[in-house]
Design a protein around this motif. Structure first.
Motif, PDB file in Angstrom:
ATOM      1  N   GLU A  64     -38.850  13.033  34.599  1.00 56.53           N
ATOM      2  CA  GLU A  64     -39.288  11.751  34.038  1.00 56.53           C
ATOM      3  C   GLU A  64     -38.158  10.750  34.155  1.00 56.53           C
ATOM      4  N   ILE A  65     -38.462   9.567  34.696  1.00 55.83           N
ATOM      5  CA  ILE A  65     -37.434   8.540  34.816  1.00 55.83           C
ATOM      6  C   ILE A  65     -37.771   7.270  34.034  1.00 55.83           C
ATOM      7  N   GLY A  66     -38.989   7.192  33.461  1.00 57.65           N
ATOM      8  CA  GLY A  66     -39.327   5.959  32.761  1.00 57.65           C
ATOM      9  C   GLY A  66     -40.521   6.116  31.850  1.00 57.65           C
ATOM     10  N   ASN A  67     -40.640   5.150  30.936  1.00 50.70           N
ATOM     11  CA  ASN A  67     -41.684   5.167  29.910  1.00 50.70           C
ATOM     12  C   ASN A  67     -42.068   3.725  29.619  1.00 50.70           C
ATOM     13  N   GLY A  68     -43.373   3.430  29.675  1.00 50.32           N
ATOM     14  CA  GLY A  68     -43.798   2.061  29.421  1.00 50.32           C
ATOM     15  C   GLY A  68     -45.169   2.014  28.785  1.00 50.32           C
ATOM     16  N   ARG A  76     -50.115   3.873  27.454  1.00 48.45           N
ATOM     17  CA  ARG A  76     -48.731   4.250  27.727  1.00 48.45           C
ATOM     18  C   ARG A  76     -48.668   5.056  29.023  1.00 48.45           C
ATOM     19  N   PHE A  77     -47.604   4.853  29.772  1.00 49.97           N
ATOM     20  CA  PHE A  77     -47.393   5.626  30.995  1.00 49.97           C
ATOM     21  C   PHE A  77     -45.949   6.122  31.040  1.00 49.97           C
ATOM     22  N   GLU A  78     -45.760   7.226  31.738  1.00 54.24           N
ATOM     23  CA  GLU A  78     -44.421   7.691  32.061  1.00 54.24           C
ATOM     24  C   GLU A  78     -44.327   7.840  33.574  1.00 54.24           C
ATOM     25  N   MET A  96     -52.111   7.571  29.583  1.00 55.51           N
ATOM     26  CA  MET A  96     -52.963   7.927  28.435  1.00 55.51           C
ATOM     27  C   MET A  96     -52.341   9.029  27.565  1.00 55.51           C
ATOM     28  N   PHE A  97     -51.192   8.708  26.982  1.00 58.78           N
ATOM     29  CA  PHE A  97     -50.548   9.643  26.063  1.00 58.78           C
ATOM     30  C   PHE A  97     -51.212   9.566  24.691  1.00 58.78           C
TER      31      PHE A  97
END
Length: 520
Positions: free
Chosen positions: A408-412, A399-401, A378-379
């Motif tokens: 931080e290794i990922g963003n989707g 959105r999630f990280e 929830m960005f």
């Protein structure tokens, strides 16, 4: 030899006994690996010798001389194994070669497995060939911060001599393979996207600009494959991914490097919840495949921590994470209130978006405390121009990280597939950039990409996507202090030095004569 030698190099000792591998050795018949020998013959008792003979080749990594017996450590890329030279076995002619072998030389050996009286599995050498020599002395010590500049400058030595770095790099490529195997088995197709682009996009980042002379125009190095992979989804490639090299013209520090590798994945007919489940399964399965367990033990300061990648992972909103780990409430705060919180935390703000302030506060008070694999969700929508607005509250994005061990290794997210809204978000990004330039300078923004909008106008189904930084993931799994430790080769300042040909012109003259180079 008829060559004046102003400075003696060990190379001439080989020439004196009639050995020059660069003139005679073009190949070597390798019949097995050192790893295979270790696996097959570890059962030998002390003093026992096997009857089978094998040919192996590799680099000498250590050498100890004891009169008419010499012990060396050979590395063939699969394992390291002791090899034993005995005068009574190799004979007088080859012993002259043994006497001038050095750490770094590359040899091919034929012999049989034995176990020494001290219980060390070895290969007793019966015959060998020098395949290449080291022209420079190998460093006796290579580890430690004092050598950091040299390590990155001469990365080929670092990868050769630093076991921690070597293991991390091997794991990185095995993880990439595990990712591919996982996705391919589920019907995904890998598509290569362009690295030179007319309009950069897929993230909020400063691009590299270069000149394409064929078209007489500036182009950008890809900061992410996202918008092109989603064009592929429009083209009915409903499950696509790429393990992509990306470029972002930003700072270099322990966690960031301008050139990096990430995997981006897009799955049609899915949303962010589906993607989180896919990510959990893919990463956890890859880690178990490569390391043999879901759990990875690391040393963090004076304590040992165990990262557990077995699903399900924790999920928490970014605002709840700030409150849980920092004791600060940011939900429903105004821009000015958030700005005041940031100032009290000594956070520099150079961006007019509320979402960016929330991100900065999160990075300060929460991110370092997130150890186990966790989805932060929830960005704010104003920092997520390619994400679909939350179906529950349009001020947020779906959105999630992904965070592990404070990184931080990922963003989707659920991908924005409405071309009208996408155009609006792009337009707002452009307006924001122009309005904020005077007060904040050039901010990271997503440029208008009309062709991408046009692609969406042909119809993209509901789709979920994610990008995962492979360098950072491996850095965490191997507990390395810098992302540069897992990057095979990095940019370094050029240094002044002389090559061997420049230091020893007599050797250069020798090869010019032997090979007739001056007649070509």
């Amino acid at each position: 030899m008829g060559i004046a030698m102003s400075t003696i190099h060990r190379f001439w000792r080989f020439v004196e006994i009639g050995v020059d591998p660069y003139l005679t050795e073009y190949r070597y018949d390798v019949t097995t690996t050192l790893s295979d020998i270790r696996n097959r013959y570890s059962y030998l008792d002390k003093g026992q010798e096997a009857g089978e003979r094998f040919s192996v080749a590799g680099r000498i990594m250590g050498i100890r001389r004891h009169g008419k017996i010499v012990f060396a450590v050979l590395d063939d890329g699969t394992d390291k194994l002791q090899i034993v030279f005995r005068f009574d076995v190799v004979g007088e002619a080859l012993w002259k070669l043994v006497e001038i072998l050095n750490v770094g030389d590359i040899i091919g050996v034929r012999g049989r497995p034995i176990k020494t009286m001290r219980g060390e599995l070895s290969l007793l050498v019966e015959d060998f060939r020098v395949l290449a020599i080291t022209w420079r002395e190998f460093p006796e010590k290579w580890h430690g911060l004092a050598d950091s500049e040299k390590r990155y400058r001469m990365r080929y030595l670092d990868m050769m001599l630093n076991d921690d770095v070597r293991k991390a790099m091997v794991s990185m490529y095995r993880i990439e393979k595990a990712f591919r195997d996982f996705l391919d088995s589920r019907g995904f197709i890998e598509i290569h996207t362009p690295k030179l682009q007319s309009v950069y996009g897929g993230a909020l980042a400063r691009p590299f600009v270069t000149r394409m002379y064929a078209l007489d125009r500036d182009v950008y190095l890809s900061i992410a494959p996202e918008t092109y992979l989603k064009r592929a989804v429009v083209a009915n490639f409903f499950k696509v991914y790429e393990i992509a090299v990306c470029f972002r013209n930003e700072d270099i520090d322990a966690q960031h490097y301008p050139e990096f590798v990430q995997i981006e994945i897009y799955q049609a007919f899915s949303d962010w919840m589906d993607m989180m489940m896919l990510v959990e399964e893919m990463i956890s399965q890859a880690i178990k495949t490569v390391y043999g367990d879901y759990k990875i033990e690391l040393q963090k300061g004076n304590e040992k921590i165990v990262l557990d990648f077995q699903p399900p992972w924790t999920r928490i909103t970014i605002e709840d994470a700030i409150e849980r780990f920092g004791g600060i409430k940011v939900r429903k705060k105004s821009y000015d209130e958030l700005l005041e919180i940031a100032k009290n935390l000594n956070i520099k703000i150079d961006d007019p978006r509320k979402g960016k302030i929330i991100e900065k506060i999160f990075e300060k008070v929460a991110e370092p405390k997130i150890i186990q694999p966790t989805f932060i969700t929830m960005f704010p929508r104003d920092v997520s121009p390619l994400a679909r607005p939350s179906r529950e509250n349009s001020e947020y994005a779906e959105r999630f990280e992904i965070f592990v061990n404070g990184l931080e290794i990922g963003n989707g997210y659920s991908e924005l597939n409405n071309p009208i809204v996408q155009y609006y978000f792009f337009k707002k990004e452009e307006e924001l950039r122009i309005k904020s330039r005077e007060k904040f300078g050039e901010i990271e923004h997503h440029p208008m990409d009309r062709d991408y909008v046009r692609a969406l106008e042909y119809g993209m189904p509901p789709t979920a996507g994610v990008g995962i930084g492979i360098y950072r993931l491996v850095m965490i799994l191997h507990n390395l202090p810098s992302i540069k430790d897992v990057i095979p080769f990095t940019i370094v300042e050029q240094e002044e030095f002389k090559t061997i040909a420049e230091q020893h012109d007599n050797i250069l003259s020798y090869y010019i004569e032997k090979l007739g180079l001056d007649k070509i």
